[in-house]
Write a protein that holds these residues in place. Structure first.
Motif, PDB file in Angstrom:
ATOM      1  N   UNK A  81       0.736  -1.225  -0.052  1.00 51.98           N
ATOM      2  CA  UNK A  81      -0.008  -0.038  -0.059  1.00 51.98           C
ATOM      3  C   UNK A  81       0.789   1.275  -0.048  1.00 51.98           C
ATOM      4  N   UNK A  82       1.926   1.232   0.665  1.00 48.14           N
ATOM      5  CA  UNK A  82       2.722   2.336   0.886  1.00 48.14           C
ATOM      6  C   UNK A  82       3.594   2.441  -0.438  1.00 48.14           C
ATOM      7  N   UNK A  83       3.917   1.470  -1.151  1.00 48.28           N
ATOM      8  CA  UNK A  83       4.574   1.576  -2.518  1.00 48.28           C
ATOM      9  C   UNK A  83       3.693   2.064  -3.640  1.00 48.28           C
ATOM     10  N   UNK A  84       2.250   1.846  -3.522  1.00 50.11           N
ATOM     11  CA  UNK A  84       1.216   2.361  -4.340  1.00 50.11           C
ATOM     12  C   UNK A  84       1.332   3.771  -3.994  1.00 50.11           C
ATOM     13  N   UNK A  85       1.003   4.127  -2.731  1.00 49.00           N
ATOM     14  CA  UNK A  85       1.180   5.732  -2.496  1.00 49.00           C
ATOM     15  C   UNK A  85       2.139   6.513  -3.308  1.00 49.00           C
TER      16      UNK A  85
END
Length: 777
Positions: free
Chosen positions: A556-560
């Motif tokens: 999720x952090x990578x997607x952000x």
């Protein structure tokens, strides 16, 4: 089973007449080179002419190869064919099984000292985006509110995937949020993208689920559940069933997902500890290599086989490998002893025992059966059939753990059958997982607390008694985070085997980062009958622990980050996450393991992921500098695995025409150089076989901020190790965006086996930290 290209046969040969053998499933991997396409087609045609329906999967979108029923002799023959990189048996891999995001935001506030004035609110990242997270797991439960498409615009035009239709899953189950769903039935008893296990739904909602208020597991962990990047789209790839995840299905999903157009791939699964890292036979490493070449960041769980060293898996340098950490929420089940001592236990139970300690507490010989086949040690560990039914009935049983034999739940089942009304389980491992025992009164304690209960049970003059209270949620628990017992550790130690030596020489700092993976609340299939309480409706949310839960936090952090920096490469995103990680807990002290020792990079890599908050912008994460690990670095890594240039050109689709392997001796271009791996432009540094003499390591950083800036270096080094950085200041001005520096390690005395430290670049706003380990091994 890989042979070098100069030894491969140059013409197609008929399949040999085989002896009667049972057919197993083998994976034939042929790389990505366009020149292998004809060889791929010839092999398939020859195989289909000889055998009926032998092929389970044909990999042809993103790389070449196939999975097929073959005899061992056929597999060995195919391994010698032109264009074949490797042939290996289809491996069976396993799954690595709300408040977490609040805790990360709080921790970031502590870390950056902006908590009182920070403008950033994680909900500001919820706006719908075109970022697509592909989740390879047990499927998905589309009816969950976590996957509603309310507020989402049209499906991104780059999406080329599909929503597969079956009896229990229609195209209407996909929407503008859940944009794709595939399943792979060639190996496995599932015939639908629908998740009947729960694991896939849990991890998908952790990575990208919508905000759901008043979420809980029957009142526990009440709050707002949300994914790391609710604005992202989800593509689900069902590759796992009850028995595990077949490598042939994993490669098929990689082949599809790369072509479908995902931006991030999240895999909460992998091999068991002790599995030798072998690129040519590891479906996750192979698939992730090709995904990374196409600009897709691949995030994988590191495994649950800790705390033994060398237990981490999924450690190829093109994978972002995730360890688990705890958050500041604890599920507490108190044990009250007959002498009024209160012991803080863990685990989740909704039992209804009296609050007074009136129930007999049985331990050891007092619970032992009369059978001569078992002794007191067996009874202490609650081995099946070692307990006496007449003694156990109506009592609370105190059980010790015994690694690798019977789980807490197995022992619970045995005690329940004998009529026990409760159980206290003493185990460092079990106490870290917050497992649910539903209506049965059970509490887990670590060995420090367990010794107190054992002492009471052994020394109480009268009949020892106790009670177990139902679980309650405790927030702002300290210390947090800690690295739990189960989270797999590095390093992959150097051995005579060149492959392990390679992983150690360049990349001992595995896993890469840690993320919340203890007692995580997330969405669950609403028809579940296993975890629901008797007389209650099935829960919409459930609590699980494992690096499986940590992995989607990082996805999720990578997607952000990708949404804010669409042109960043996978290595740039990985660098941003690693160099901004935190090493302190909510007591402003160094992060520890659950046994109290200070966590090292072998435990949690660069640290726990954080959300970097600056005082003047609303960006989620601004690393300042990034370490760009380029294709050439990965190709040199393949050299160090023993591949020659011809084979590397077959594996990769983007090998420079002038590429050569770095050599230890100028006369031998195919002999790998250990130092070249240490010099991979990675966000961490590892030096092995250090004897005290000078070793130099080079890194290059890229300034990703606008305007001129200057960074100065800060060095953390252990006693006895001299570390010098040249230059000690990096001045970025005008068009100068990249600068290199050299780290020089020396020692004039004896050092311990592993020596940890860090290189941190600071400009008054950003801290860019790279941990290092210098090992004598």
């Amino acid at each position: 089973m890989r042979l070098e290209p100069d030894r491969l046969r140059t013409q197609q040969m008929p399949f040999p007449q085989c002896k009667a053998q049972s057919n197993g499933v083998y994976i034939v991997y042929m790389g990505a080179a366009a020149t292998s396409k004809n060889n791929h087609n010839l092999l398939l045609t020859s195989l289909l002419e000889r055998k009926r329906n032998p092929v389970l999967h044909n990999y042809q979108n993103s790389f070449l190869g196939f999975a097929a029923h073959l005899t061992e002799e056929e597999a060995n023959d195919i391994a010698r064919r032109p264009g074949v990189v490797s042939v290996f048996r289809d491996p069976l891999l396993k799954l690595h099984t709300t408040r977490s995001w609040d805790f990360l935001q709080y921790q970031t506030g502590l870390e950056t000292n902006f908590r009182s004035s920070a403008k950033y609110n994680i909900s500001s990242s919820n706006a719908a985006s075109d970022i697509i997270i592909g989740v390879m797991d047990t499927g998905i439960w589309p009816e969950s509110k976590s996957f509603s498409d309310e507020g989402f615009g049209p499906i991104p035009s780059k999406w080329k995937g599909t929503c597969m239709q079956t009896k229990d899953f229609t195209t209407a189950n996909c929407n503008r949020k859940l944009i794709g769903a595939r399943y792979y039935k060639a190996r496995g008893a599932f015939h639908s993208p629908r998740d009947h296990h729960g694991h896939g739904t849990h991890v998908a909602s952790t990575a990208a689920g919508n905000i759901i208020h008043k979420a809980s597991y029957y009142g526990l962990a009440m709050g707002s559940a949300r994914g790391g990047f609710p604005g992202s789209r989800i593509a689900s790839y069902r590759i796992c069933g009850v028995t595990g995840c077949w490598g042939s299905n994993i490669l098929a999903a990689f082949d599809d997902a790369i072509e479908d157009g995902v931006d991030v791939l999240s895999l909460s699964l992998g091999a068991s500890a002790g599995h030798k890292p072998d690129f040519q036979k590891d479906p996750i490493a192979i698939g992730a290599f090709h995904a990374t070449e196409k600009g897709i960041i691949v995030v994988c769980s590191g495994g649950n086989d800790g705390p033994s060293t060398g237990s981490v898996v999924n450690i190829a340098p093109w994978i972002l490998t995730v360890a688990a950490s705890s958050i500041d929420r604890h599920f507490q089940a108190d044990i009250i002893l007959g002498d009024k001592t209160v012991i803080r236990g863990g685990g989740i139970n909704f039992g209804e025992l009296q609050r007074s300690p009136v129930y007999p507490l049985l331990y050891g010989n007092s619970a032992k059966s009369n059978s001569r086949d078992y002794d007191e040690t067996d009874a202490r560990k609650c081995k099946p059939d070692s307990l006496d039914k007449d003694k156990v009935k109506g009592s609370i049983v105190l059980c010790e753990d015994e690694e690798g034999v019977y789980s807490a739940k197995k022992k619970l089942e045995g005690a329940k059958k004998l009529g026990a009304i409760g159980m206290v389980f003493v185990s460092d491992d079990a106490s870290a997982t917050a497992s649910s025992y539903q209506l049965f009164p059970m509490a887990t304690v670590n060995w420090n607390e367990g010794k107190k209960i054992i002492s009471y049970a052994k020394n109480e003059r009268n009949i020892p008694t106790a009670t177990i209270l139902p679980t309650v949620s405790v927030i702002q628990y300290k210390p947090a985070p800690v690295v739990p017992h189960f989270s797999a550790r590095g390093p992959s130690y150097a051995t005579k085997d060149i492959l392990k030596a390679t992983f150690h020489n360049g990349l001992t700092l595995q896993p890469d980062v840690a993320a919340p993976g203890v007692a995580i609340l997330a969405s669950w299939p609403d028809n579940d009958s296993i975890v629901k309480l008797a007389g209650k409706n099935s829960p919409l949310f459930y609590i699980l622990s494992g690096t499986s839960m940590a992995c989607p936090h990082v996805s999720g952090l990578a997607a952000m980050i990708k949404s804010q920096n669409p042109n960043w490469s996978p290595s740039a995103i990985k660098s941003a996450i690693m160099t901004t990680a935190s090493q302190t807990n909510n007591m402003k002290k160094p992060t520890t393991t659950d046994l109290g020792s200070i966590a090292t990079p072998y435990d949690f890599g660069s640290g726990e992921i954080s959300i970097s908050i600056s005082s003047n912008d609303s960006n989620l994460l601004q690393p300042g500098l990034i370490y760009e690990t380029k294709t050439i670095d990965h190709l040199q890594f393949l050299c160090n695995l023993g591949y020659n240039v011809a084979t590397i050109k077959q594996i990769s689709s983007i090998v420079p025409p002038t590429f050569t392997c770095h050599a230890t001796h100028a006369s031998d271009a195919n002999v790998p150089n250990d130092d070249s791996i240490s010099n991979m432009n990675y966000p961490s540094i590892a030096v092995s076989k250090f004897d005290g003499s000078e070793r130099r390591v080079t890194r290059t950083v890229t300034n990703v901020e606008d305007g001129d800036t200057s960074y100065t270096v800060d060095i953390e080094a252990p006693s006895g190790l001299m570390v010098k950085v040249v230059p000690n200041r990096l001045n970025f001005s005008g068009r100068r965006k990249e600068m290199s520096y050299e780290v020089i390690f020396t020692s004039d005395g004896e050092l311990s086996d592993d020596n940890f430290g860090a290189i941190t670049w600071c400009n008054g706003k950003n801290r860019v930290r790279s941990p290092f380990v210098v090992s004598s091994k």
